[in-house]
Design a protein around this motif. Structure first.
Motif, PDB file in Angstrom:
ATOM      1  N   GLN A 115       0.702  -1.078  -0.118  1.00 40.11           N
ATOM      2  CA  GLN A 115      -0.050  -0.088   0.095  1.00 40.11           C
ATOM      3  C   GLN A 115       0.905   1.291  -0.078  1.00 40.11           C
ATOM      4  O   GLN A 115       0.543   2.240  -0.605  1.00 40.11           O
ATOM      5  CB  GLN A 115      -0.979  -0.221   1.184  1.00 40.11           C
ATOM      6  N   MET A 116       2.064   1.287   0.875  1.00 34.13           N
ATOM      7  CA  MET A 116       2.810   2.372   0.809  1.00 34.13           C
ATOM      8  C   MET A 116       3.622   2.587  -0.584  1.00 34.13           C
ATOM      9  O   MET A 116       3.604   3.729  -1.147  1.00 34.13           O
ATOM     10  CB  MET A 116       3.832   2.315   1.677  1.00 34.13           C
ATOM     11  N   ALA A 117       4.010   1.393  -1.055  1.00 39.80           N
ATOM     12  CA  ALA A 117       4.696   1.657  -2.723  1.00 39.80           C
ATOM     13  C   ALA A 117       3.564   2.071  -3.455  1.00 39.80           C
ATOM     14  O   ALA A 117       3.935   2.829  -4.617  1.00 39.80           O
ATOM     15  CB  ALA A 117       5.218   0.260  -3.160  1.00 39.80           C
ATOM     16  N   ALA A 118       2.412   1.786  -3.537  1.00 38.90           N
ATOM     17  CA  ALA A 118       1.343   2.210  -4.488  1.00 38.90           C
ATOM     18  C   ALA A 118       0.886   3.796  -4.285  1.00 38.90           C
ATOM     19  O   ALA A 118       0.935   4.405  -5.201  1.00 38.90           O
ATOM     20  CB  ALA A 118       0.043   1.512  -4.276  1.00 38.90           C
ATOM     21  N   SER A 119       1.118   3.993  -2.962  1.00 39.07           N
ATOM     22  CA  SER A 119       0.748   5.735  -2.409  1.00 39.07           C
ATOM     23  C   SER A 119       1.988   6.400  -3.134  1.00 39.07           C
ATOM     24  O   SER A 119       1.950   7.494  -3.525  1.00 39.07           O
ATOM     25  CB  SER A 119       0.832   5.721  -1.048  1.00 39.07           C
ATOM     26  N   LEU A 120       3.391   5.937  -2.965  1.00 42.65           N
ATOM     27  CA  LEU A 120       4.419   6.466  -3.298  1.00 42.65           C
ATOM     28  C   LEU A 120       4.348   6.607  -4.907  1.00 42.65           C
ATOM     29  O   LEU A 120       4.640   7.515  -5.519  1.00 42.65           O
ATOM     30  CB  LEU A 120       5.568   5.744  -2.881  1.00 42.65           C
ATOM     31  N   GLU A 121       3.916   5.544  -5.712  1.00 45.06           N
ATOM     32  CA  GLU A 121       3.961   5.808  -7.019  1.00 45.06           C
ATOM     33  C   GLU A 121       2.791   6.633  -7.575  1.00 45.06           C
ATOM     34  O   GLU A 121       3.282   7.504  -8.457  1.00 45.06           O
ATOM     35  CB  GLU A 121       3.650   4.362  -7.659  1.00 45.06           C
ATOM     36  N   ARG A 122       1.891   6.650  -6.782  1.00 51.99           N
ATOM     37  CA  ARG A 122       0.675   7.506  -7.224  1.00 51.99           C
ATOM     38  C   ARG A 122       1.402   9.223  -6.933  1.00 51.99           C
ATOM     39  O   ARG A 122       1.001   9.997  -7.760  1.00 51.99           O
ATOM     40  CB  ARG A 122      -0.471   7.498  -6.307  1.00 51.99           C
ATOM     41  N   LEU A 123       1.889   9.503  -5.783  1.00 47.58           N
ATOM     42  CA  LEU A 123       2.405  10.917  -5.534  1.00 47.58           C
ATOM     43  C   LEU A 123       3.639  11.240  -6.581  1.00 47.58           C
ATOM     44  O   LEU A 123       3.701  12.180  -6.814  1.00 47.58           O
ATOM     45  CB  LEU A 123       2.923  10.657  -4.122  1.00 47.58           C
TER      46      LEU A 123
END
Length: 403
Positions: free
Chosen positions: A173-181
């Motif tokens: 979930q953190m990696a997905a948020s970082l990718e979106r950001l």
């Protein structure tokens, strides 16, 4: 305005240090696992040895009691008789130890002592070590700027609810948020460059025209130049305020104010623009003062953005209804227009930076930051802003805490 850096800028030093850190972590995990295996093997052997000693001691005592009752020999004399019989039958006893049940038992004990720790190590590596190794590999890719890195989750991990499975899910979930950001950051950089390029290009072109004598250096031309400079300055100011608000570093000059007065001020400033399009502005305000604690200029900026959007999308001879109510120490402000309403795309993306609805071109003015800025300012006041479609058209709802 703060300088934005990409994931590759200045990342060689930290990345190289992290490249040395992850193998060391994997080595420590391997050593820890082997330490657990050896300690488990020792403990299993110790427990089995104690159990075996207790078993043979119990069997000896039980056999002594049976022989003493069977032959009528006192227990204290029975040991001497057994020793004498053992001396005479030593060869037979040695043969039984090599081929009898005792030998098989010791072989089974040795096999369990050797195999059980390895089975435990295999189960531990499959349940804990392998997911952590995959997590280490994904984290290493993430530190090198690969924001698409994820830890593979099979069905068994998806069903598990222990700390290891939760850690892997949180990492993904953190990696997905970082990718979106990261995607939003790149889009924002491109959008900022695009928005700044337009007024700068126009300013440069008109100044070159004045320099070359193509355009007259009179008051009219200077007013046009000042207009483009003001547009550029407002864009920069909006970006700065938006960045500070999203970072929680925006200073608000809060004071006690009456919301009815602020709404009348905003409506009065937009009355001329509404009359040009023959749009009726209707204020539905309570008689009792609704008091809030906020920054009047920032709240005026929000209300101006919302009302300006409503006027832009309301057709001629339409109307805009502004209603203010107070309910349970909450201020609820709804601004509804008689326009076509929000499109599904607008409802989803209206608060994004530089978003413009398909029916709104650049020539209509604005930078596409109004709604994003309004959302950040309202949230900085501890409130929220919502968009939805009513029976008559689009509607914006703002909720704030009252005094």
């Amino acid at each position: 305005m703060a300088r934005l850096k990409g994931p590759g800028a200045g990342a060689r030093g930290p990345a190289s240090s992290k490249q040395r850190v992850w193998p060391s972590i994997q080595a420590e995990l391997t050593l820890t696992l082997w330490g657990v295996v050896l300690f488990t093997a020792f403990m299993v052997f110790l427990v089995l040895a104690i159990i075996t000693e207790a078993y043979f001691k119990s069997m000896y005592q039980h056999s002594t009691e049976i022989l003493s009752q069977r032959f009528g020999i006192p227990a204290e004399q029975l040991e001497k008789v057994v020793q004498e019989a053992g001396t005479r039958a030593e060869a037979v006893l040695e043969w039984r130890l090599t081929r009898g049940d005792e030998g098989e038992f010791f072989l089974i004990l040795l096999a369990v002592t050797v195999l059980l720790p390895f089975l435990l190590a295999w189960w531990s590596s499959r349940r804990f070590a392998r997911p952590l190794t995959q997590l280490s590999r994904a984290a290493h890719l993430l530190t090198r700027g690969d924001f698409s890195a994820r830890v593979p989750m099979d069905k068994s991990l998806e069903r598990r609810g222990d700390e290891t499975a939760l850690l892997l899910k949180d990492f993904n979930q953190m990696a997905a948020s970082l990718e979106r950001l990261e995607q939003e950051r790149r889009y924002s950089l491109a959008a900022i460059a695009h928005e700044l390029r337009t007024p700068v290009t126009v300013l440069r072109g008109r100044l070159e025209g004045v320099r070359d004598g193509v355009l007259a250096a009179g008051p009219v031309e200077f007013e046009k130049l000042l207009g483009h400079a003001d547009l550029l300055g407002k864009l920069i100011e909006d970006l700065q305020v938006l960045s500070l608000a999203e970072a929680g570093a925006l200073r608000l000059e809060q004071q006690h104010l009456v919301m009815q007065d602020l709404l009348k001020r905003v409506a009065g400033d937009f009355t001329a623009k509404a009359e040009e399009k023959h749009i009726g502005l209707q204020l539905d305000l309570p008689l009792e003062p609704v008091r809030v604690n906020g920054d009047p200029e920032r709240l005026y900026q929000v209300l101006g953005n919302v009302l300006g959007n409503a006027l832009r999308h309301t057709p001629p001879h339409g109307h805009i209804h502004i209603q203010l109510v107070e309910d349970r120490q909450k201020l609820i402000l709804e601004m509804a227009d008689s326009g076509p309403g929000f499109t599904p795309e607008a409802l989803e993306r209206a608060f994004e930076r530089f978003y413009r609805s398909p029916d709104r071109g650049r020539q209509s003015g604005g930078s596409g930051l109004g709604m994003a800025l309004s959302k950040s300012l309202i949230e900085a006041h501890g409130g929220q802003i919502e968009l939805f479609n009513s029976s008559s058209g689009a509607c914006v709802r703002i909720t704030l805490q009252t005094q």
